[in-house]
Design an enzyme around this catalytic site. Sequence first.
Site, PDB file in Angstrom:
ATOM      1  N   SER A 199      37.235  35.733  46.046  1.00 27.65           N
ATOM      2  CA  SER A 199      37.156  35.035  44.763  1.00 27.65           C
ATOM      3  C   SER A 199      36.920  33.556  44.999  1.00 27.65           C
ATOM      4  O   SER A 199      37.619  32.921  45.797  1.00 27.65           O
ATOM      5  CB  SER A 199      38.454  35.243  43.974  1.00 27.65           C
ATOM      6  OG  SER A 199      38.357  34.704  42.685  1.00 27.65           O
ATOM      7  N   CYS A 324      49.576  35.023  39.065  1.00 29.30           N
ATOM      8  CA  CYS A 324      49.273  36.141  38.172  1.00 29.30           C
ATOM      9  C   CYS A 324      50.517  36.748  37.555  1.00 29.30           C
ATOM     10  O   CYS A 324      50.434  37.516  36.601  1.00 29.30           O
ATOM     11  CB  CYS A 324      48.504  37.223  38.941  1.00 29.30           C
ATOM     12  SG  CYS A 324      46.978  36.619  39.678  1.00 29.30           S
TER      13      CYS A 324
END
Length: 395
Positions: A199, A324
């Site tokens: 990512s 997250c």
Amino acid sequence: MKIYADNAATTRVSDTALAAMTPCFQEFYGNPSSLHTPGQLAAEKLAAARAIFARNLHADPGEITFTSGGSEADNQALRTAAALGEKRGKRHIISTKFEHHAVLHTLQALEREGFEVTLLDIPPDGVVTAEQVRSAIRPDTCLVSVMFANNEIGTVQPIAEIGAVCRQAGVLFHTDAVQAAGHVPIDVEELQVDLLSLSAHKFHGPKGVGVLYARRSVPLTTLIHGGAQERGKRGGTEDIPGICGAAAAFDEACATMEQNAAYLTPLRDRLIAGLTAIPHTVLNGDPVRRLPGNVNVCFEGIEGESLLLLLDEKGIAASSGSACTSGSLDPSHVLLALGRPHEVAHGSLRLSLSHENRPEEIDYILEVLPGIVSYLRDMSPVWDELETGLRPHLI
């Protein structure tokens, strides 16, 4: 002083990435699937970005698929391997207990669909062994998924050894390399990896851009249906500015990786030494086999959330675990998998550095943190019980 020490959550977009992105908004704005000149100019940018990722991963450009981020890449990798396994009557998957939730939650979904999942225990040093993987492989195993570097405690796994075990057993091997990419060398051929996720926003690229490497012999399962983009494996018009910024950031990160690691490792080690000198504090994960900028500790007798708020008041941005799950009151599943008791895991702190952090910032963190820990402990009835012997210290 303002200190950003949460680079494992996300990074500042680099000047190099921004410079690569800017022309794509108004100059190379065409749709890369169009046949006209503006479209083909955008297509050239897309191809160049794909080639940059392929070169740095030692892959072929045709093995690179752009996604919306690491979570999508993880989902597509696991779904692909599961589908291929199911066709051969193999429905067993091996992973670990401290994977990112993008992997763990996808595995839970696959379990509901009839797959059997084995999650390997995490040794005290936070490093899974190839022998653990070898012992867990069965005749019906279709996939092994082990993250390259843990997103919370930063321990780097023996990916090449695990890859060799999987290749010998004829089992597909996926690694979530989101935290590792741009920070440690990645050669998909040497590592014998079949699927790999990364990512861009973890290495100073923009958010919303991910990459899935899939070996040519592994036909991807499509998650997002639409047009013929990404060789028909991921529908949707490609984000040319984001992809170009991601490629530029990755190229720069790989080129400066060695010097950045040499710069960051002493800073990391100074932080570890200073923080673990605070009584009843423990480092999470191996002290050496970890990412150059990762420090993760637990302070007994305090709550991580209060610690983060007081650090923020002092101008220090940090985290207690994965961004997250920052809204969750539950202790980190990574620390629990490591064997930390609930009450200890609640007092965790992750400081993740980049090459943009300076030595004087480390001095400042070590100056203010002990006082904050003492302040929180003085307020805590739990700490009072620990100190008076009503309950035993766990660290």
